[in-house]
Write a protein that holds these residues in place. Structure first.
Motif, PDB file in Angstrom:
ATOM      1  N   SER A   1     -11.219  -0.393  -8.652  1.00  0.00           N
ATOM      2  CA  SER A   1      -9.831   0.088  -8.607  1.00  0.00           C
ATOM      3  C   SER A   1      -9.355   0.385 -10.015  1.00  0.00           C
ATOM      4  O   SER A   1      -9.509  -0.452 -10.905  1.00  0.00           O
TER       5      SER A   1
ATOM      6  N   ILE B   1      -5.509   5.714  -3.029  1.00  0.00           N
ATOM      7  CA  ILE B   1      -5.125   4.615  -2.128  1.00  0.00           C
ATOM      8  C   ILE B   1      -3.669   4.222  -2.360  1.00  0.00           C
ATOM      9  O   ILE B   1      -3.137   4.419  -3.442  1.00  0.00           O
ATOM     10  N   GLY B   2      -3.060   3.676  -1.338  1.00  0.00           N
ATOM     11  CA  GLY B   2      -1.708   3.124  -1.453  1.00  0.00           C
ATOM     12  C   GLY B   2      -0.668   3.948  -0.719  1.00  0.00           C
ATOM     13  O   GLY B   2      -0.323   5.042  -1.155  1.00  0.00           O
ATOM     14  N   GLY B   3      -0.226   3.439   0.431  1.00  0.00           N
ATOM     15  CA  GLY B   3       0.869   4.082   1.163  1.00  0.00           C
ATOM     16  C   GLY B   3       0.513   5.426   1.784  1.00  0.00           C
ATOM     17  O   GLY B   3       1.409   6.208   2.121  1.00  0.00           O
ATOM     18  N   ILE B   4      -0.774   5.700   1.946  1.00  0.00           N
ATOM     19  CA  ILE B   4      -1.183   7.032   2.420  1.00  0.00           C
ATOM     20  C   ILE B   4      -1.174   7.089   3.947  1.00  0.00           C
ATOM     21  O   ILE B   4      -1.619   6.167   4.637  1.00  0.00           O
TER      22      ILE B   4
ATOM     23  N   THR C   1       3.554   0.859  -1.254  1.00  0.00           N
ATOM     24  CA  THR C   1       2.790   0.192  -0.199  1.00  0.00           C
ATOM     25  C   THR C   1       3.350  -1.203   0.054  1.00  0.00           C
ATOM     26  O   THR C   1       3.756  -1.879  -0.882  1.00  0.00           O
TER      27      THR C   1
ATOM     28  N   THR D   1       1.411  -3.253   1.824  1.00  0.00           N
ATOM     29  CA  THR D   1       0.207  -4.019   2.172  1.00  0.00           C
ATOM     30  C   THR D   1      -0.305  -4.861   1.017  1.00  0.00           C
ATOM     31  O   THR D   1      -0.776  -5.970   1.209  1.00  0.00           O
ATOM     32  N   LYS D   2      -0.217  -4.333  -0.198  1.00  0.00           N
ATOM     33  CA  LYS D   2      -0.707  -5.086  -1.368  1.00  0.00           C
ATOM     34  C   LYS D   2       0.491  -5.535  -2.180  1.00  0.00           C
ATOM     35  O   LYS D   2       1.139  -4.723  -2.847  1.00  0.00           O
TER      36      LYS D   2
ATOM     37  N   ARG E   1     -11.974  -6.225   3.719  1.00  0.00           N
ATOM     38  CA  ARG E   1     -11.068  -6.819   2.730  1.00  0.00           C
ATOM     39  C   ARG E   1     -10.286  -7.940   3.413  1.00  0.00           C
ATOM     40  O   ARG E   1      -9.196  -7.710   3.939  1.00  0.00           O
TER      41      ARG E   1
ATOM     42  N   GLY F   1      -4.713   4.250  -7.610  1.00  0.00           N
ATOM     43  CA  GLY F   1      -3.493   3.991  -6.850  1.00  0.00           C
ATOM     44  C   GLY F   1      -2.510   3.129  -7.617  1.00  0.00           C
ATOM     45  O   GLY F   1      -2.755   2.768  -8.759  1.00  0.00           O
ATOM     46  N   PRO F   2      -1.402   2.795  -6.988  1.00  0.00           N
ATOM     47  CA  PRO F   2      -1.058   3.280  -5.661  1.00  0.00           C
ATOM     48  C   PRO F   2      -0.489   4.698  -5.704  1.00  0.00           C
ATOM     49  O   PRO F   2       0.310   5.044  -6.559  1.00  0.00           O
TER      50      PRO F   2
ATOM     51  N   VAL G   1      -7.149   4.108   3.369  1.00  0.00           N
ATOM     52  CA  VAL G   1      -5.934   3.602   4.024  1.00  0.00           C
ATOM     53  C   VAL G   1      -6.192   2.241   4.672  1.00  0.00           C
ATOM     54  O   VAL G   1      -7.279   1.980   5.165  1.00  0.00           O
ATOM     55  N   ILE G   2      -5.156   1.429   4.633  1.00  0.00           N
ATOM     56  CA  ILE G   2      -5.187   0.178   5.395  1.00  0.00           C
ATOM     57  C   ILE G   2      -4.271   0.329   6.606  1.00  0.00           C
ATOM     58  O   ILE G   2      -4.717   0.536   7.733  1.00  0.00           O
ATOM     59  N   SER G   3      -2.944   0.242   6.356  1.00  0.00           N
ATOM     60  CA  SER G   3      -2.024   0.069   7.487  1.00  0.00           C
ATOM     61  C   SER G   3      -1.937   1.275   8.417  1.00  0.00           C
ATOM     62  O   SER G   3      -1.772   1.102   9.624  1.00  0.00           O
TER      63      SER G   3
ATOM     64  N   HIS H   1      -6.115   2.447 -12.477  1.00  0.00           N
ATOM     65  CA  HIS H   1      -4.717   2.875 -12.400  1.00  0.00           C
ATOM     66  C   HIS H   1      -4.336   3.847 -13.497  1.00  0.00           C
ATOM     67  O   HIS H   1      -3.213   4.354 -13.531  1.00  0.00           O
TER      68      HIS H   1
HETATM   69  N1  3NM Z   1      -5.118  -1.164  -3.450  1.00  0.00           N
HETATM   70  P1  3NM Z   1      -1.833   0.751   2.670  1.00  0.00           P
HETATM   71  S1  3NM Z   1      -2.880  -0.099  -2.940  1.00  0.00           S
HETATM   72  C1  3NM Z   1      -5.720  -2.357  -1.363  1.00  0.00           C
HETATM   73  O1  3NM Z   1      -3.260   0.689  -5.840  1.00  0.00           O
HETATM   74  C2  3NM Z   1      -4.817  -1.510  -2.150  1.00  0.00           C
HETATM   75  O2  3NM Z   1      -5.248  -0.140  -6.042  1.00  0.00           O
HETATM   76  C3  3NM Z   1      -4.173  -0.414  -3.996  1.00  0.00           C
HETATM   77  O3  3NM Z   1      -2.694  -0.293   1.819  1.00  0.00           O
HETATM   78  C4  3NM Z   1      -4.221   0.074  -5.395  1.00  0.00           C
HETATM   79  O4  3NM Z   1      -2.736   1.874   3.012  1.00  0.00           O
HETATM   80  C5  3NM Z   1      -3.607  -0.989  -1.708  1.00  0.00           C
HETATM   81  O5  3NM Z   1      -1.420  -0.036   3.898  1.00  0.00           O
HETATM   82  C6  3NM Z   1      -2.997  -1.178  -0.357  1.00  0.00           C
HETATM   83  O6  3NM Z   1      -0.662   1.128   1.819  1.00  0.00           O
HETATM   84  C7  3NM Z   1      -3.216  -0.007   0.555  1.00  0.00           C
END
Ligand code: 3NM
Length: 226
Positions: free
Chosen positions: A121, A177-180, A147, A149-150, A50, A142-143, A198-200, A123
């Motif tokens: 994705s 996904i999101g803040g996990i 988060t 990151t996004k 990504r 998510g999220p 997870v990203i960060s 919601h």
């Molecule tokens: N998509 P981190 S939240 C890429 O809610 C992404 O669809 C999301 O990054 C959604 O793990 C998100 O650092 C960012 O919080 C996730």
């Protein structure tokens, strides 16, 4: 040409969603190739390239980094998924593509990518139902938590959204996904997710392998039938 993950079964998809690393160069504290190779050693089960946000690589550089990351995934039988960029996914002959709600018509994208993995994705229940009807292989929900990151993330749904989807017969593979991170992933699994993305938590760590080891351990402990 890799056929390993074409026409993937829901069962195999669920197994691969266990720990999903999503990442681009801007998310990494050290060399992305190093982060990915450590994360693979630690036990991630699927990877998404990504390359997004301020300072993200473009054009040739984006392609070159994609190739390097893809080769690590191939060597380790980890599905290599490309975020958003269908042309890149086709050029690299990636194992799949992941798209958001704003990235175009799901049926048209399915036609373009054929039997590759298609993730979307979502919601809410309406988006999830649509994704199921259009034959996506998995959905991201998510999220789960706040988060950083996004930047354009939607409102936090929390793990309860996954429970809600499961209660409404959404049976396809789901990843939260999101803040996990390690401390908050359990409710995502117990709500009915097949895994976490997870990203960060991984890419911004100076010790990705150790973080991945702990995440896997916690995921294993969190599955309801354990
Ligand atoms: N998509 P981190 S939240 C890429 O809610 C992404 O669809 C999301 O990054 C959604 O793990 C998100 O650092 C960012 O919080 C996730």
């Amino acid at each position: 040409m890799s056929n390993l993950f074409q026409n993937i079964t829901p069962q195999l998809m669920k197994q691969h969603l266990k720990l999903y690393l999503v990442m681009g160069s801007v998310n990494c504290k050290k060399d992305p190739v190093e982060v990915l190779s450590e994360a693979i050693e630690g036990g991630i089960t699927i990877f998404q390239y990504r390359e997004k946000g301020d300072g993200a690589l473009e054009g040739y550089e984006k392609l070159q980094l994609g190739k390097k990351l893809q080769s690590f995934c191939k060597q380790n039988n980890i599905p290599f998924i490309v975020n958003d960029d269908i042309n890149l996914a086709l050029e690299l002959d990636a194992d799949g593509i992941h798209i958001g709600q704003e990235d175009g018509n799901i049926s048209e994208i399915r036609k373009l990518v054929g039997n590759k993995i298609l993730g979307v994705s979502t919601h809410n229940l309406a988006e999830a139902k649509e994704a199921v009807n259009l034959g996506t292989n998995y959905i991201g929900v998510g999220p789960m938590y706040e988060t950083k990151t996004k930047l354009d993330a939607s409102e936090v749904t929390g793990p309860n959204m996954i429970r809600h989807l499961r209660q409404n017969s959404i049976n396809i593979p789901i990843v939260g996904i999101g803040g996990i991170n390690q401390t908050n992933l359990k409710p995502v699994i117990t709500a009915g997710a097949d895994g976490v993305a997870v990203i960060s938590a991984i890419s911004a760590s100076s010790q990705p392998r150790a973080v991945v080891n702990k995440l896997i351990e916690t995921i294993d402990e969190s599955f309801p039938n354990k």
